[in-house]
Design a protein around this motif. Structure first.
Motif, PDB file in Angstrom:
ATOM      1  N   GLN A  30      11.072  -5.819  -5.648  1.00  8.00           N
ATOM      2  CA  GLN A  30      10.058  -6.474  -4.811  1.00  8.00           C
ATOM      3  C   GLN A  30      10.116  -6.025  -3.352  1.00  8.00           C
ATOM      4  O   GLN A  30       9.297  -6.431  -2.556  1.00  8.00           O
ATOM      5  CB  GLN A  30      10.234  -7.987  -4.882  1.00  8.00           C
ATOM      6  CG  GLN A  30       9.955  -8.554  -6.268  1.00  8.00           C
ATOM      7  CD  GLN A  30      10.222 -10.040  -6.326  1.00  8.00           C
ATOM      8  OE1 GLN A  30      10.653 -10.624  -5.341  1.00  8.00           O
ATOM      9  NE2 GLN A  30      10.004 -10.644  -7.487  1.00  8.00           N
ATOM     10  N   ILE A  31      11.037  -5.185  -2.942  1.00  9.76           N
ATOM     11  CA  ILE A  31      11.151  -4.728  -1.560  1.00  9.76           C
ATOM     12  C   ILE A  31      10.072  -3.677  -1.295  1.00  9.76           C
ATOM     13  O   ILE A  31      10.024  -2.640  -1.957  1.00  9.76           O
ATOM     14  CB  ILE A  31      12.542  -4.144  -1.280  1.00  9.76           C
ATOM     15  CG1 ILE A  31      13.600  -5.236  -1.432  1.00  9.76           C
ATOM     16  CG2 ILE A  31      12.595  -3.531   0.113  1.00  9.76           C
ATOM     17  CD1 ILE A  31      15.014  -4.749  -1.251  1.00  9.76           C
ATOM     18  N   LEU A  32       9.116  -3.966  -0.305  1.00  6.72           N
ATOM     19  CA  LEU A  32       8.020  -3.052   0.056  1.00  6.72           C
ATOM     20  C   LEU A  32       8.278  -2.482   1.442  1.00  6.72           C
ATOM     21  O   LEU A  32       8.922  -3.106   2.290  1.00  6.72           O
ATOM     22  CB  LEU A  32       6.683  -3.791   0.045  1.00  6.72           C
ATOM     23  CG  LEU A  32       6.274  -4.403  -1.284  1.00  6.72           C
ATOM     24  CD1 LEU A  32       5.005  -5.208  -1.128  1.00  6.72           C
ATOM     25  CD2 LEU A  32       6.102  -3.324  -2.350  1.00  6.72           C
ATOM     26  N   PRO A  33       7.736  -1.293   1.728  1.00  7.84           N
ATOM     27  CA  PRO A  33       7.947  -0.703   3.063  1.00  7.84           C
ATOM     28  C   PRO A  33       7.276  -1.547   4.151  1.00  7.84           C
ATOM     29  O   PRO A  33       6.130  -1.970   4.004  1.00  7.84           O
ATOM     30  CB  PRO A  33       7.294   0.668   2.937  1.00  7.84           C
ATOM     31  CG  PRO A  33       6.323   0.554   1.823  1.00  7.84           C
ATOM     32  CD  PRO A  33       6.924  -0.413   0.859  1.00  7.84           C
ATOM     33  N   ALA A  34       8.008  -1.801   5.204  1.00  4.67           N
ATOM     34  CA  ALA A  34       7.470  -2.565   6.338  1.00  4.67           C
ATOM     35  C   ALA A  34       6.674  -1.620   7.247  1.00  4.67           C
ATOM     36  O   ALA A  34       7.223  -0.651   7.781  1.00  4.67           O
ATOM     37  CB  ALA A  34       8.595  -3.227   7.111  1.00  4.67           C
ATOM     38  N   VAL A 330      -9.837   4.400   9.746  1.00  5.82           N
ATOM     39  CA  VAL A 330      -8.546   3.736   9.928  1.00  5.82           C
ATOM     40  C   VAL A 330      -8.048   3.306   8.553  1.00  5.82           C
ATOM     41  O   VAL A 330      -8.803   3.295   7.574  1.00  5.82           O
ATOM     42  CB  VAL A 330      -8.661   2.507  10.857  1.00  5.82           C
ATOM     43  CG1 VAL A 330      -9.063   2.911  12.253  1.00  5.82           C
ATOM     44  CG2 VAL A 330      -9.641   1.485  10.289  1.00  5.82           C
ATOM     45  N   MET A 331      -6.773   2.963   8.483  1.00  6.33           N
ATOM     46  CA  MET A 331      -6.191   2.437   7.254  1.00  6.33           C
ATOM     47  C   MET A 331      -6.129   0.922   7.391  1.00  6.33           C
ATOM     48  O   MET A 331      -5.305   0.372   8.113  1.00  6.33           O
ATOM     49  CB  MET A 331      -4.807   3.029   7.024  1.00  6.33           C
ATOM     50  CG  MET A 331      -4.782   4.557   6.967  1.00  6.33           C
ATOM     51  SD  MET A 331      -5.906   5.256   5.732  1.00  6.33           S
ATOM     52  CE  MET A 331      -5.070   4.802   4.217  1.00  6.33           C
ATOM     53  N   ARG A 332      -7.051   0.236   6.732  1.00  4.96           N
ATOM     54  CA  ARG A 332      -7.130  -1.217   6.795  1.00  4.96           C
ATOM     55  C   ARG A 332      -6.194  -1.808   5.728  1.00  4.96           C
ATOM     56  O   ARG A 332      -6.052  -1.265   4.634  1.00  4.96           O
ATOM     57  CB  ARG A 332      -8.563  -1.672   6.563  1.00  4.96           C
ATOM     58  CG  ARG A 332      -8.757  -3.184   6.581  1.00  4.96           C
ATOM     59  CD  ARG A 332     -10.229  -3.542   6.626  1.00  4.96           C
ATOM     60  NE  ARG A 332     -10.971  -2.875   5.558  1.00  4.96           N
ATOM     61  CZ  ARG A 332     -12.303  -2.798   5.527  1.00  4.96           C
ATOM     62  NH1 ARG A 332     -13.009  -3.351   6.507  1.00  4.96           N
ATOM     63  NH2 ARG A 332     -12.909  -2.186   4.537  1.00  4.96           N
ATOM     64  N   VAL A 333      -5.583  -2.930   6.073  1.00  6.34           N
ATOM     65  CA  VAL A 333      -4.662  -3.611   5.157  1.00  6.34           C
ATOM     66  C   VAL A 333      -5.277  -4.941   4.759  1.00  6.34           C
ATOM     67  O   VAL A 333      -5.576  -5.772   5.624  1.00  6.34           O
ATOM     68  CB  VAL A 333      -3.287  -3.822   5.814  1.00  6.34           C
ATOM     69  CG1 VAL A 333      -2.349  -4.551   4.839  1.00  6.34           C
ATOM     70  CG2 VAL A 333      -2.688  -2.503   6.253  1.00  6.34           C
ATOM     71  N   LYS A 334      -5.483  -5.135   3.454  1.00  6.95           N
ATOM     72  CA  LYS A 334      -6.039  -6.376   2.941  1.00  6.95           C
ATOM     73  C   LYS A 334      -5.157  -6.852   1.781  1.00  6.95           C
ATOM     74  O   LYS A 334      -4.993  -6.130   0.790  1.00  6.95           O
ATOM     75  CB  LYS A 334      -7.474  -6.163   2.469  1.00  6.95           C
ATOM     76  CG  LYS A 334      -8.157  -7.428   1.996  1.00  6.95           C
ATOM     77  CD  LYS A 334      -9.607  -7.173   1.590  1.00  6.95           C
ATOM     78  CE  LYS A 334     -10.458  -6.840   2.796  1.00  6.95           C
ATOM     79  NZ  LYS A 334     -11.897  -6.721   2.427  1.00  6.95           N
ATOM     80  N   ASP A 335      -4.592  -8.064   1.945  1.00 13.34           N
ATOM     81  CA  ASP A 335      -3.701  -8.640   0.937  1.00 13.34           C
ATOM     82  C   ASP A 335      -2.545  -7.705   0.606  1.00 13.34           C
ATOM     83  O   ASP A 335      -2.128  -7.542  -0.552  1.00 13.34           O
ATOM     84  CB  ASP A 335      -4.475  -8.962  -0.347  1.00 13.34           C
ATOM     85  CG  ASP A 335      -5.578  -9.982  -0.100  1.00 13.34           C
ATOM     86  OD1 ASP A 335      -5.384 -10.840   0.795  1.00 13.34           O
ATOM     87  OD2 ASP A 335      -6.621  -9.896  -0.763  1.00 13.34           O
ATOM     88  N   GLY A 336      -2.044  -7.007   1.637  1.00 13.40           N
ATOM     89  CA  GLY A 336      -0.892  -6.138   1.439  1.00 13.40           C
ATOM     90  C   GLY A 336      -1.220  -4.791   0.844  1.00 13.40           C
ATOM     91  O   GLY A 336      -0.316  -3.984   0.615  1.00 13.40           O
ATOM     92  N   THR A 371       1.388   7.328  10.006  1.00 18.29           N
ATOM     93  CA  THR A 371       2.255   6.683   9.031  1.00 18.29           C
ATOM     94  C   THR A 371       1.902   7.174   7.628  1.00 18.29           C
ATOM     95  O   THR A 371       0.741   7.282   7.267  1.00 18.29           O
ATOM     96  CB  THR A 371       2.093   5.156   9.108  1.00 18.29           C
ATOM     97  OG1 THR A 371       2.349   4.726  10.450  1.00 18.29           O
ATOM     98  CG2 THR A 371       3.070   4.462   8.170  1.00 18.29           C
ATOM     99  N   PHE A 372       2.934   7.428   6.824  1.00 19.98           N
ATOM    100  CA  PHE A 372       2.692   8.014   5.502  1.00 19.98           C
ATOM    101  C   PHE A 372       2.321   6.938   4.499  1.00 19.98           C
ATOM    102  O   PHE A 372       3.118   6.517   3.670  1.00 19.98           O
ATOM    103  CB  PHE A 372       3.937   8.781   5.043  1.00 19.98           C
ATOM    104  CG  PHE A 372       4.240   9.964   5.903  1.00 19.98           C
ATOM    105  CD1 PHE A 372       3.492  11.125   5.790  1.00 19.98           C
ATOM    106  CD2 PHE A 372       5.247   9.915   6.852  1.00 19.98           C
ATOM    107  CE1 PHE A 372       3.761  12.227   6.591  1.00 19.98           C
ATOM    108  CE2 PHE A 372       5.517  10.999   7.658  1.00 19.98           C
ATOM    109  CZ  PHE A 372       4.776  12.172   7.533  1.00 19.98           C
ATOM    110  N   ASP A 377      -1.888   1.985  -1.413  1.00 19.91           N
ATOM    111  CA  ASP A 377      -0.461   1.666  -1.317  1.00 19.91           C
ATOM    112  C   ASP A 377      -0.254   0.193  -1.003  1.00 19.91           C
ATOM    113  O   ASP A 377      -1.027  -0.417  -0.245  1.00 19.91           O
ATOM    114  CB  ASP A 377       0.206   2.510  -0.243  1.00 19.91           C
ATOM    115  CG  ASP A 377       0.394   3.954  -0.663  1.00 19.91           C
ATOM    116  OD1 ASP A 377       0.134   4.247  -1.845  1.00 19.91           O
ATOM    117  OD2 ASP A 377       0.795   4.772   0.189  1.00 19.91           O
ATOM    118  N   ALA A 378       0.801  -0.381  -1.569  1.00 18.03           N
ATOM    119  CA  ALA A 378       1.212  -1.754  -1.256  1.00 18.03           C
ATOM    120  C   ALA A 378       2.281  -1.688  -0.178  1.00 18.03           C
ATOM    121  O   ALA A 378       3.236  -0.908  -0.284  1.00 18.03           O
ATOM    122  CB  ALA A 378       1.729  -2.449  -2.495  1.00 18.03           C
TER     123      ALA A 378
END
Length: 389
Positions: A30-34, A330-336, A371-372, A377-378
């Motif tokens: 369950q560990i995801l990149p911060a 841009v890279m948008r983040v929605k629900d992780g 950022t890669f 990606d989650a």
């Protein structure tokens, strides 16, 4: 001791061992990149154009003598003086012109006397003509009656004609004298005008920036002007502008001026954007009036920050923006989950860029475009509140 350890091992059956291993591995899966993200927020943005150039007079006025050939007797103004319109700056010699005025006055008096004489001659000629006409009329009557010879009548007629001609001569002489009087008056007025122009006056109010006049020099309009002035002391910055920025400028835009020896930026206003581009340098030019000309000097090199537009709008960090063949995104983040979002940008102000279309207030975007992360990606988003303040 050995027997006890073997017993404990036998006690733990294989299914129990597998469950224990799965339980230990679950947290690791369950560990995801911060990844640092920024929130799309509204902020005040300013669109600027930077330019530089030299300070010059808005209008430079050259002062030259209005009469020539007279020596300069006095200088009443110097470089740096602030003068008013009509103020005397220099005085030319009046000696030769005063002599010319005396001659003009004498000529005027002679013309007036000649007119008086011509008028008297006209009166005399008119009287003689009237008398000759009366004699002619009477002689003609006597000749018709036969009491006077025809030769006497002819003589009387000739005398009447000659007397009338003398009247015309007297009239023409009088007109000639009157014309001579008008010429004398014009000469006198011309001399008076030249005398008034021996005082070299400031044509406008302003500050004197150069003085070429020298005492004793003969005044002439050829060559260098006697004085050079800045009208009303008004200065402007003639700023060179990159070709790509010229069309963004217009009259009325405000500016901040900075330069050596200027402790606080000076306010200015664009009053003219020149309509041409220099074919050699590929630079345009904007003329910026200075609110406080006393803080500058003509010839100074000054940098200008021209305010093109100011508005409050949605923005993201400039580092969050990426470019591609199909535009910016841009890279948008929605629900992780990361997703690629195409955006339309506007003002770039420092570390932020305006987003006109493609994002909404409160959206999260990856702070650094390098950022890669890829679409889908989650991640574990970490809000970079400090980066926005």
């Amino acid at each position: 001791m050995t027997i006890l350890m073997l017993t404990a091992a036998i006690t733990l059956s294989p299914p129990a061992l597998y469950a224990q291993e799965a339980e230990d591995a679950a947290p690791a899966a369950q560990i995801l990149p911060a990844i640092t993200v920024a929130e799309v927020t509204a902020r005040a943005l300013t669109d600027r154009v930077f330019a530089s150039g030299l300070v010059a007079a808005v209008e430079e006025v050259q002062v030259a003598p209005l009469i020539e050939g007279q020596p300069l007797e006095a200088l009443l103004a110097d470089v740096g003086d602030v003068v008013t319109e009509g103020q005397v700056l220099a005085v030319l010699s009046r000696s030769a012109l005063e002599l010319q005025r005396s001659e003009a006055l004498a000529s005027l008096a002679a013309s007036e006397a000649a007119i008086a004489q011509a008028e008297a001659q006209l009166v005399e000629a008119e009287a003689a003509a009237a008398e000759a006409k009366r004699v002619d009329d009477r002689t003609q009557q006597l000749s018709e009656q036969g009491t006077a010879p025809k030769s006497q009548a002819d003589t009387a007629r000739a005398n009447a004609i000659a007397a009338a001609a003398q009247v015309q001569v007297a009239l023409q002489s009088l007109e000639s004298m009157r014309a001579q009087l008008a010429l004398s008056e014009a000469r006198l007025e011309n001399v008076d005008l030249q005398l008034s122009r021996t005082e070299v006056k400031a044509p406008v109010a302003g500050k004197i920036t150069a003085r070429n006049a020298r005492l004793g020099a003969i005044a002439t309009a050829a060559g260098l002007p006697m004085f050079v002035m800045i009208r009303d002391g008004a200065l402007e910055l003639r700023a060179d502008v990159a070709e790509g920025d010229v069309l963004r400028l217009s009259s009325g835009q405000t500016a901040l001026l900075r330069g050596a020896g200027i402790p606080v930026p000076l306010p200015g206003t664009v009053h003219l954007v020149e309509p041409t581009i220099d074919a050699t340098t590929r630079l345009g030019r904007a003329r910026i009036t200075v609110a406080d000309p006393e803080a500058l000097r003509s010839g100074m090199f000054v940098e200008a920050e021209i305010i093109v537009a100011e508005r409050e709008s949605l923005s993201v960090p400039l580092t969050a923006l990426e470019s591609a063949d199909d535009g910016a995104f841009v890279m948008r983040v929605k629900d992780g989950i990361v997703e690629r979002a195409k955006v339309t940008t506007g003002i770039r102000d420092g570390a932020f860029v305006e987003v006109i279309d493609g994002l909404a207030a409160g959206d999260l975007v990856v702070s650094k475009a390098g950022t890669f992360v890829r679409d889908g990606d989650a991640i574990n988003p970490v809000l970079a509140t400090d980066a926005l303040n």
